[in-house]
Write an enzyme that holds these catalytic residues in place. Structure first.
Site, PDB file in Angstrom:
ATOM      1  N   TYR A 138      14.881  -4.184  22.847  1.00  0.00           N
ATOM      2  CA  TYR A 138      14.197  -3.808  24.077  1.00  0.00           C
ATOM      3  C   TYR A 138      14.867  -4.493  25.273  1.00  0.00           C
ATOM      4  CZ  TYR A 138      10.767  -1.683  20.976  1.00  0.00           C
ATOM      5  OH  TYR A 138      10.167  -0.897  20.026  1.00  0.00           O
ATOM      6  N   ARG A 172       2.745  -4.595   8.414  1.00  0.00           N
ATOM      7  CA  ARG A 172       2.230  -3.439   7.674  1.00  0.00           C
ATOM      8  C   ARG A 172       1.229  -3.833   6.590  1.00  0.00           C
ATOM      9  NH1 ARG A 172       7.797  -0.942   6.066  1.00  0.00           N
ATOM     10  NH2 ARG A 172       8.396  -3.121   6.330  1.00  0.00           N
ATOM     11  N   CYS A 196       6.549   2.271   2.582  1.00  0.00           N
ATOM     12  CA  CYS A 196       6.991   3.660   2.409  1.00  0.00           C
ATOM     13  C   CYS A 196       7.366   4.342   3.720  1.00  0.00           C
ATOM     14  CB  CYS A 196       5.906   4.465   1.706  1.00  0.00           C
ATOM     15  SG  CYS A 196       4.429   4.742   2.715  1.00  0.00           S
ATOM     16  N   ALA A 252      -5.199  10.952  -5.726  1.00  0.00           N
ATOM     17  CA  ALA A 252      -6.317  11.689  -5.125  1.00  0.00           C
ATOM     18  C   ALA A 252      -7.575  11.540  -5.967  1.00  0.00           C
ATOM     19  CB  ALA A 252      -5.957  13.163  -4.973  1.00  0.00           C
ATOM     20  N   GLN A 294       1.802  12.037 -10.366  1.00  0.00           N
ATOM     21  CA  GLN A 294       3.130  12.096  -9.749  1.00  0.00           C
ATOM     22  C   GLN A 294       3.470  10.797  -9.022  1.00  0.00           C
ATOM     23  OE1 GLN A 294       5.096  14.630 -10.216  1.00  0.00           O
ATOM     24  NE2 GLN A 294       3.754  16.290 -10.839  1.00  0.00           N
ATOM     25  N   LYS A 328      11.592   1.970  -5.716  1.00  0.00           N
ATOM     26  CA  LYS A 328      10.269   2.565  -5.545  1.00  0.00           C
ATOM     27  C   LYS A 328       9.191   1.906  -6.408  1.00  0.00           C
ATOM     28  CE  LYS A 328      10.099   5.622  -3.115  1.00  0.00           C
ATOM     29  NZ  LYS A 328      10.285   7.069  -3.237  1.00  0.00           N
TER      30      LYS A 328
END
Length: 638
Positions: free
Chosen positions: A171, A317, A343, A390, A417, A427
């Protein structure tokens, strides 16, 4: 166990109850005029309640033309003070030291955000911006210096305990300090002393306008990691000048926008990767030093402080994914901490699109005051079919509200998945989230029946009031001559360990799944070629993880054929045409051309009159964050 993390530290008479700080992160949660919102306040208050000793709020802009994003907080005029005065009162109720980071984006902005060209030390555009910046005159430089001081004064008037000067990440202040971006030949360019003049004068101006007990911190990139940029040696030379000018702590980060992977590293980067740089700074200053960079576990923070490399550890995060991290750690509830997996799909993706950030693992982020889970007055028997993210999220949320929930999974492992996505290099931390979900269900006494395939007969036996069908997706098999050959397998089966491959492999499909599967196989020293009909691979991945993936593929010598299609699979190999026209010899062909929902059971149960809610990939094949949000919403509203 965490005696160092949970020891207090005092800066300018302000005592932090522990050594965990929230790192400043742009959220786009404020109004476009820089004023405070309930969204911004509730987001930060949740972290204060969660036990963080210090919160450093993001990027208060010192002037409208200094914005790098549209919805940043601002203290460039007195009218902005009242809203933030109420904000600081809310945070201070939770015994949290509150710091306002103040900044000017310089060239790292755009006309889209500002309505005019950015301003910078020199007319050199940012790689992430299409616009040529206007060079600042000495008169404008002097004006901006006073605006930093005025902004700090307003922060004190609003009730903040201090400010942090943002001199990192490329910046404006960083642009002046680095010969990478500063090509001036006046008193603000050239020699080291000239290049740091802007920063030193800003700190002195701030000090002249705030009280002696007001904290003035400074964030710096220890190494810019670009050719011609500052390195750790330069930083060690600069810090004493900043200390002499009047700063009270030094916050050691890394990178500029061109090295964005150092500012916000992905899961391909190791934990606490920048801590050694903080340790080097610690050797040459008596000021408190903050370390930051992929630190997502309080036990990592403990070792950093115990090693003497830093006094305070900032979690950015991680505080998004689980704002209660400090409280859980203090009580020894480590298995209840939901870890950030780096991620980029909720936070950075939204940031780059100039919309409010999200976290794919935390569906309440940015909605803290809107989505409280209310206990149900009419508990239902809920059957969850499928244990992907989910289904598990729906089960957790519904059970938390008092519903009676059972989860059924036909496979040996939970995660669907998402678990398979954790197999390729870099990962692996994705598994942590599935473990966290299973632990939450265990706490809630929700049965998770593995290796139990649901049939209409089982449903009749269970007598559910509602069924959450999270039955996932299966690979698409394209209509290509030779597709039924025995050496043709799916990426899903390869990553799941259901099949082995030969040593010479063609991966058909260069999306993220295909590219990561190719990387996994190449990591086993196999020869791999990717065939992709588009002009680039992994186009569905976010900037930094994509950079890291492409770098890994290059290191592993994966051949990439873009703008190329598969015509036929033969005994000799894979016949392709387009940019590449040849037959590519191979032992194994791996298909990665997408997936389609599994709806057979859900459709059958609907026909039999059951109340079936289809969620996750079974509803629409997409990313993990979308599935988790869908699971949360169905559990919240049932």
């Amino acid at each position: 166990m965490l005696k160092n993390v949970f020891s207090p530290i005092t800066i300018k008479g302000k005592t932090m109850k522990n050594r965990l700080a929230v790192a400043p992160m742009v959220t786009n949660y404020c109004n476009e005029d820089g004023t405070c919102t309930e969204m911004f306040s509730a987001y930060h208050e949740t972290k204060a309640k969660g036990g963080f000793g210090m919160i450093i709020t993001e990027d208060f802009t010192v002037r409208p033309r200094g914005k790098g994003f549209k919805h940043l907080p601002g203290l460039w005029n007195d009218e902005q003070i009242p809203g933030f005065k109420e904000f600081t009162k809310r945070i201070h109720k939770h015994d949290t030291v509150l710091i306002a980071q103040i900044y000017h984006a310089g060239r790292q902005s755009s006309k889209m955000v500002l309505g005019e060209a950015p301003e910078a030390p020199s007319a050199i555009p940012c790689p992430f911006s299409p616009d040529m910046p206007e060079e600042l005159s000495v008169e404008e430089i002097k004006k901006i210096i006073t605006e930093f001081g005025d902004c700090a004064r307003r922060a004190e008037d609003a009730g903040f305990d201090g400010i942090e000067v943002h001199g990192a990440h490329g910046y404006l202040i960083s642009q002046f300090m680095s010969s990478y971006t500063n090509k001036r030949t006046d008193e603000y360019g050239g020699s080291l002393q000239n290049r740091i003049r802007f920063a030193v004068e800003i700190v002195k101006d701030i000090r002249s306008k705030v009280s002696k007990d007001f904290i003035v911190g400074y964030r710096i990139s220890a190494d810019e990691h670009v050719t011609g940029g500052r390195n750790i040696g330069d930083t060690l030379t600069i810090v004493p000048f900043l200390e002499e000018a009047g700063i009270d702590y030094i916050h050691v980060s890394a990178g500029v926008y061109r090295s964005f992977d150092d500012i916000i590293p992905s899961q391909y980067r190791g934990h606490s990767w920048n801590t050694d740089a903080a340790g080097e700074v610690k050797k040459i200053t008596k000021l408190p030093v903050i370390s930051v960079g992929r630190i997502n576990d309080p036990r990592l923070a403990e070792t950093i402080i115990a090693s003497g490399k830093a006094d305070i550890v900032a979690m950015g995060r991680q505080s998004l994914t689980d704002p209660e991290t400090p409280n859980k750690a203090k009580e020894g509830r480590f298995d209840e901490i939901r870890n950030c997996i780096a991620c980029h799909h909720g936070c950075v993706k939204n940031l780059l699109n100039n919309v409010p950030i999200q976290c794919i693992l935390n569906p309440t982020l940015g909605r803290e005051s809107k989505v409280a889970l209310e206990k149900t007055e009419a508990p239902k028997n809920i059957m969850v079919i499928g244990s992907g993210p989910a289904g598990l999220e729906a089960a957790i949320t519904a059970a938390s509200r008092g519903h009676r929930v059972k989860v059924f999974e036909k496979n040996r492992w939970a995660g669907g998945q998402f678990r398979i996505g954790a197999v390729p290099p870099g990962k692996g931390e994705m598994i942590n989230y599935i473990n966290w979900q299973l632990n939450e269900l265990k706490k809630l006494n929700v049965p998770v029946l593995m290796e139990t395939e649901v049939t209409p007969e089982l449903v009749k036996k269970e007598k559910p009031d509602v069924i959450f069908a999270a039955t996932g997706a299966v690979p698409i098999i394209p209509n290509i001559p030779g597709i039924d050959r025995p050496n043709v397998v799916s990426a899903h089966d390869v990553l799941a360990g259901n099949v082995n491959t030969g040593n010479s492999i063609v991966v058909v499909g260069g999306g993220c799944v295909g590219a990561e599967t190719a990387n996994q196989l190449a990591n086993y020293l196999k020869g791999v070629t990717i065939i992709e009909m588009l002009d680039a691979i992994a186009g569905d991945e976010i900037v930094v993880p994509r950079w890291d993936l492409l770098e890994d593929l290059e290191k592993n010598k994966v051949r990439i054929c873009t703008k190329t299609t598969v015509d036929e699979i033969t005994d000799a190999g894979v016949k392709v045409s387009g940019a590449v026209n040849e037959v590519i010899p191979c032992d194994t062909v791996v298909l990665a051309v997408g997936a389609k929902p599994v709806l057979g059971l859900a459709d059958t149960l609907k026909k039999e009159g059951y109340d079936v809610r289809v969620i996750g990939d079974a509803s629409k094949v997409g990313l993990g964050g979308e599935a988790i949000m869908e699971g949360f919403e169905v559990g919240r509203t049932i």
